[in-house]
Design an enzyme around this catalytic site. Structure first.
Site, PDB file in Angstrom:
ATOM      1  N   GLY A 107       0.775  -1.246   0.000  1.00 47.11           N
ATOM      2  CA  GLY A 107       0.000   0.000   0.000  1.00 47.11           C
ATOM      3  C   GLY A 107       0.802   1.291   0.000  1.00 47.11           C
TER       4      GLY A 107
ATOM      5  CG  ASP B 268      -4.894 -12.403 -11.556  1.00 41.22           C
ATOM      6  OD1 ASP B 268      -4.384 -11.379 -12.044  1.00 41.22           O
ATOM      7  OD2 ASP B 268      -4.544 -13.561 -11.850  1.00 41.22           O
TER       8      ASP B 268
ATOM      9  CE  LYS C  12       7.631  -3.610 -10.158  1.00 38.43           C
ATOM     10  NZ  LYS C  12       8.377  -3.257  -8.964  1.00 38.43           N
TER      11      LYS C  12
END
Ligand SMILES: C[S@@+](CC[C@H](N)C(=O)[O-])C[C@H]1O[C@@H](n2cnc3c(N)ncnc32)[C@H](O)[C@@H]1O
EC number: 2.1.1.166
Length: 241
Positions: free
Chosen positions: A85, A121, A185
């Site tokens: 978080g 997911d 990323k």
């Protein structure tokens, strides 16, 4: 555990500070010992503890935001791969009560004021609709720090992380308001040209960013696309609806 005065170091302890060493034994493997040593000597881990951030990763977003001014009060932000978080904390503090932050992760996340988390997911077919419903409107920023567990096989790990970044980019195109931004990323080293081509078509600026908080010995890198052009007026690809 023993302390010894550390010398110059790269990415681990800070020059002149006591460097902590961890003994093997106690059922620790060598790689567990190395991981623990790196954590104990990592200045960002210490800073996160001191400043109340849930992860050292928080400083990557803080640094990118300082440089590119992504976060503003009142914005709607989606945080993909949000556990534990840290990025959500950074986003929630800036967007404030007039904004909204929604996070998703495979792992359960401890509740946080000002953030809605879903345990799911992101690749699940229901994830985009659930995130969109919780956000309650178009997003200003889609963040993805998602990383699948490393297999140790470089090519496989690279393809998996690019797959996540591509799915995040697809979602970003659906949910972003014109002018919005996407930060994800990726890993250094090829095979992301399709992702870059698509981003360059749909965003005014696309760049790679390696914040100082991202370990120098890691091939981790972030792709930042700003100035979303919006889907209106875009000619659909042949395989698009
Ligand atoms: C590096 S951590 C994120 C750290 C986070 N930005 C922070 O500051 O606390 C990467 C996260 O991506 C999550 N992740 C990986 N694949 C995912 C997927 N398919 N769906 C949702 N979360 C995923 C992992 O469970 C992990 O918690």
């Amino acid at each position: 555990m023993t302390d010894r005065r550390g010398g110059a170091s790269s990415g681990g302890g800070v020059r002149g500070e006591l460097k902590q060493r961890v003994k093997t034994g106690r059922g620790r493997t060598l790689s567990q010992k190395r991981w623990l040593e790196r954590q104990l000597n990592d200045p960002y881990v210490a800073r996160a503890k001191r400043e109340g951030y849930r992860s050292r990763a928080a400083y990557k977003l803080i640094e990118i935001d300082e440089r590119y001014k992504l976060l503003r009060p009142g914005q709607r932000v989606v945080d993909l791969g949000a556990a534990p978080g840290g990025w959500s904390q950074v986003a929630a503090r800036v967007v404030g009560p007039s904004g909204r932050v929604v996070g998703i992760d495979l792992l359960e996340i401890e509740p946080m004021a000002g953030v809605e988390f879903i345990t799911l997911d992101f690749l699940d077919a229901e994830a985009p609709d659930k995130l969109t419903a919780l956000l309650g409107g178009a997003a200003d920023l889609v963040l993805s720090d998602m990383a699948a567990n490393a297999t140790g096989h470089k090519k496989t790990d690279h393809l998996r992380i690019i797959g996540l970044a591509e799915t995040a980019a697809e979602f970003a195109r659906e949910i972003l308001a014109p002018g919005g931004a996407y930060l994800a990323k990726v890993l250094q080293g090829g095979t992301e040209s399709a992702l870059l081509t698509d981003l360059k078509r749909d965003f005014a600026t696309v760049r790679h960013v390696k914040p100082a908080a991202s370990r120098a010995d890691s091939s981790e890198l972030y792709v930042l696309a700003t100035g979303y052009r919006g889907t209106a007026g875009r000619t659909p690809e042949p395989d698009e609806d």
